[in-house]
Design an enzyme around this catalytic site. Sequence first.
Site, PDB file in Angstrom:
ATOM      1  N   ASP A 367      93.327 -10.841-167.390  1.00 34.01           N
ATOM      2  CA  ASP A 367      93.269 -11.417-168.732  1.00 34.01           C
ATOM      3  C   ASP A 367      93.515 -12.917-168.607  1.00 34.01           C
ATOM      4  O   ASP A 367      94.503 -13.352-167.997  1.00 34.01           O
ATOM      5  CB  ASP A 367      94.329 -10.784-169.643  1.00 34.01           C
ATOM      6  CG  ASP A 367      94.233 -11.309-171.061  1.00 34.01           C
ATOM      7  OD1 ASP A 367      93.415 -10.782-171.832  1.00 34.01           O
ATOM      8  OD2 ASP A 367      94.979 -12.251-171.398  1.00 34.01           O
ATOM      9  N   ASN A 375      88.482 -22.606-176.487  1.00 36.74           N
ATOM     10  CA  ASN A 375      87.581 -22.476-177.643  1.00 36.74           C
ATOM     11  C   ASN A 375      87.944 -23.474-178.736  1.00 36.74           C
ATOM     12  O   ASN A 375      87.069 -24.080-179.365  1.00 36.74           O
ATOM     13  CB  ASN A 375      87.633 -21.055-178.201  1.00 36.74           C
ATOM     14  CG  ASN A 375      86.854 -20.071-177.352  1.00 36.74           C
ATOM     15  OD1 ASN A 375      85.885 -20.436-176.704  1.00 36.74           O
ATOM     16  ND2 ASN A 375      87.275 -18.823-177.360  1.00 36.74           N
ATOM     17  N   HIS A 380      83.194 -22.916-179.057  1.00 36.28           N
ATOM     18  CA  HIS A 380      82.879 -21.614-178.469  1.00 36.28           C
ATOM     19  C   HIS A 380      81.721 -21.696-177.486  1.00 36.28           C
ATOM     20  O   HIS A 380      81.631 -20.871-176.568  1.00 36.28           O
ATOM     21  CB  HIS A 380      82.568 -20.609-179.585  1.00 36.28           C
ATOM     22  CG  HIS A 380      83.796 -20.151-180.310  1.00 36.28           C
ATOM     23  ND1 HIS A 380      84.454 -18.991-179.975  1.00 36.28           N
ATOM     24  CD2 HIS A 380      84.494 -20.704-181.324  1.00 36.28           C
ATOM     25  CE1 HIS A 380      85.508 -18.835-180.763  1.00 36.28           C
ATOM     26  NE2 HIS A 380      85.543 -19.868-181.598  1.00 36.28           N
ATOM     27  N   ASP A 384      81.921 -20.084-173.836  1.00 34.33           N
ATOM     28  CA  ASP A 384      80.965 -19.143-173.246  1.00 34.33           C
ATOM     29  C   ASP A 384      80.550 -19.589-171.848  1.00 34.33           C
ATOM     30  O   ASP A 384      80.402 -18.765-170.936  1.00 34.33           O
ATOM     31  CB  ASP A 384      79.738 -19.014-174.144  1.00 34.33           C
ATOM     32  CG  ASP A 384      80.038 -18.290-175.453  1.00 34.33           C
ATOM     33  OD1 ASP A 384      81.096 -17.634-175.528  1.00 34.33           O
ATOM     34  OD2 ASP A 384      79.224 -18.379-176.380  1.00 34.33           O
ATOM     35  N   ASP A 410      88.157 -12.183-173.340  1.00 28.35           N
ATOM     36  CA  ASP A 410      88.535 -12.844-172.086  1.00 28.35           C
ATOM     37  C   ASP A 410      89.163 -11.855-171.111  1.00 28.35           C
ATOM     38  O   ASP A 410      90.000 -12.215-170.301  1.00 28.35           O
ATOM     39  CB  ASP A 410      89.496 -13.998-172.368  1.00 28.35           C
ATOM     40  CG  ASP A 410      90.733 -13.552-173.140  1.00 28.35           C
ATOM     41  OD1 ASP A 410      90.807 -12.367-173.515  1.00 28.35           O
ATOM     42  OD2 ASP A 410      91.627 -14.383-173.370  1.00 28.35           O
TER      43      ASP A 410
END
Length: 769
Positions: A367, A375, A380, A384, A410
């Site tokens: 994680d 972000n 965003h 990505d 994530d």
Amino acid sequence: MTARLFVTLAIVLGVTAAGELIEPSGRRLYADLTQLVAGAAAAWICFAAARSRDGLQRRWRLLLGFGLAGWALIRLWWLLQDVMLPDRPVTMLSDIGFFLLPACLVVALLQAPYTRPRPVPTSARRDQVALLIDSVLIAGSLLALVWSTVPRDWFHWSGQPTGLIVAAAGYAISDLVLATMVMLLLLTRPDSRVARRPLALGGLALVAFGVSDTLRLVHLADGPLSPWQSAGHLLGPALLAVAALSSRPADLPAPVEAGEREWLHLLLPYVPVTATGVMIAINSGAGKPLSPFEAYLGWLGLGLVVARQMFTIVDNTVLLERVSEGQRRLRHQAYHDPLTGLANRALFRERLSESLGSRPVAVLFADLDDFKLINDSFGHAMGDRVLHAIAERMQRCVSPDDLVARLGGDEFAVLLDRTPAEAEPTGHRILAALREPFMIDGHTVGVGASIGLVVPEPGEPMTADALLRRADAAMYASKRRGKGAMARYAGTNDGGPNADLPHLLAQALASGNPAAAGFEVFYQPIVRFADGATVAVEALARWTSPVAGPVHPDVFVSVAERTGLVAAIDDFVLEQACTDAAALAGVYGRPIDMHVNVSAARLGQTGLEESVVTALSRSGVPASRLVLEITETRRIQDLAAAAAVVERLRSYGVRIALDDFGSGFNALAQLHSLPVDIVKLDATLTDVDIAPDRAGALCRSVLTICTDLNIVVVAEGIETPSRAHALAELGCLVGQGYLFGQPGPLHRLKPSMIPAQPVPPSSAAHLAN
């Protein structure tokens, strides 16, 4: 231009028609002259109409023009011979030039598959060949059917040379084949009505030509045709000219009627073949032998049927390949993440289930740490790209036999066909690779990760879901140890730091009685700097699992967010806080405000308003005493929809606070979009005693904005009297922190008092209560 062409065409038709009616019997001169004028006028109209078009619309008009021009030149040749050699015999050589028009029409009609789509796309060349085969097959079948049923005494061919009969028959047969092509295109190729109009007019022209050519074939020995019998040679060019003058079709997508069109396309060629076969069988049964012509037609039809079947087999093979490719593509989409191209949760779980019990496996659950900041900082789109780069690095850290998957957001997982001793180095390689910064569009982006490792014990019955929960639990244990590390699952359901938290949390909240499962509500005071009076308390959830023991709030709240259980925790705290309102008033000697945290994600979901109204009505607490703190554990995707929910809550009298203001990058946007009453400054903005210049400037700016908006400011993280004094000097009047009391259960609360600090008189007017 179009009007002039129509007038010209009408005049030509009128003159030629009149001439046909008054022509003396037995002479071909006027017939050839009128057909020459009609053909030349139609050719000129086609060339004129082609000038204002382009592409296919220009090409087929030019082809018509060339065909009609050739047809008119042959008429001119005939006319000259009528004048110079009126009694000449008609030969095949003088007729062969008329086949230029059918040839041009064939080329023009073969262009149609380029623009008339089929429900199942195929190559244009394949459609052209199939159209030609189908047309010849249907025309040959109809010809055989007519030949076997029409009496032979209908044909007047006595004394005529074979070449002339063949040429005359060739006209009629070519008309039949072309008319069949038009019929197939009209029936099997969907298109707009405007686009079909020239094709229909062309079909009528071919019918007109066919009638005259058929009558000429039948009455070949009777001399020239009567005016009415040769009218098709005038009407045909006229209809082709009208087709060339048709308006340009609109650029609209052609409708595709898949089922009906495809069945018609497949079955139509075999209807006349079947009818012809039945007729020939009947005649053969009646003792009527096949003529050589019928035999030739039969062999031709058989060959065309075989060719057509070969095309059908090729079509089916191509279609099956496309279906197979489509299935492979759909399976890839169903089992892979569209952003990174990695396996998704479904494929990972499937492969994990197949591997369990058959060979040694290990699972790494990763994680990303604080990925939300990327972000919020860069957007965003950048997030990505970072996820895609992370996926590539993780794949480079494992062998080709290992499976790397993105489970969502994530979260990543790796399925290793390794022993525990081999799995741990892989996890450390991934951690080291992710610690290296990413360079994207000139920005240096750093990303860390917390990893949980789980290896099932030999012979232990284990499902894929249970193994993933253990890996998830080990990952949370890694986060509790400080993030950026790897922890191996070492506990079982008997507790321990690696306990299966998602499973245990779901069990605790599924019972409907969270208090019985170890949940309780602690309260932390919110104090006025001026006199140390508690003006409100914040209700905070705490959980002591009967299996795992005390669980840190950051951990179980994060697990609840990921598993969709956070609403149950919010509702439990809200109900308990409203129930404790009377006891809290007794502790502090008067009713005080209650702050209850609500996940920001709930502003876009149903149920929040109902929970608030229900809790207030059951406890009898005035709505004005309730403050909902919007906790931005997740990004608010739709601020407009969230603002509408906030407005409805405020209409009941409930006040709204923004929690941890300044810790995210959308705080000002939320302050602008959401109608809030209170802002709680994050601890990163309240350390004005340590960094008075920088932190003081930031804090002063926020206080100025909130004062202008009539918003009360509460400072969080107050741990020392010097910090409380410095904030009071800046104009902040209310604070919360360990200086005034740590969160505790209701029975341990007591009024908090600190020495009063001097407060500027201008700020006292902004105090709540």
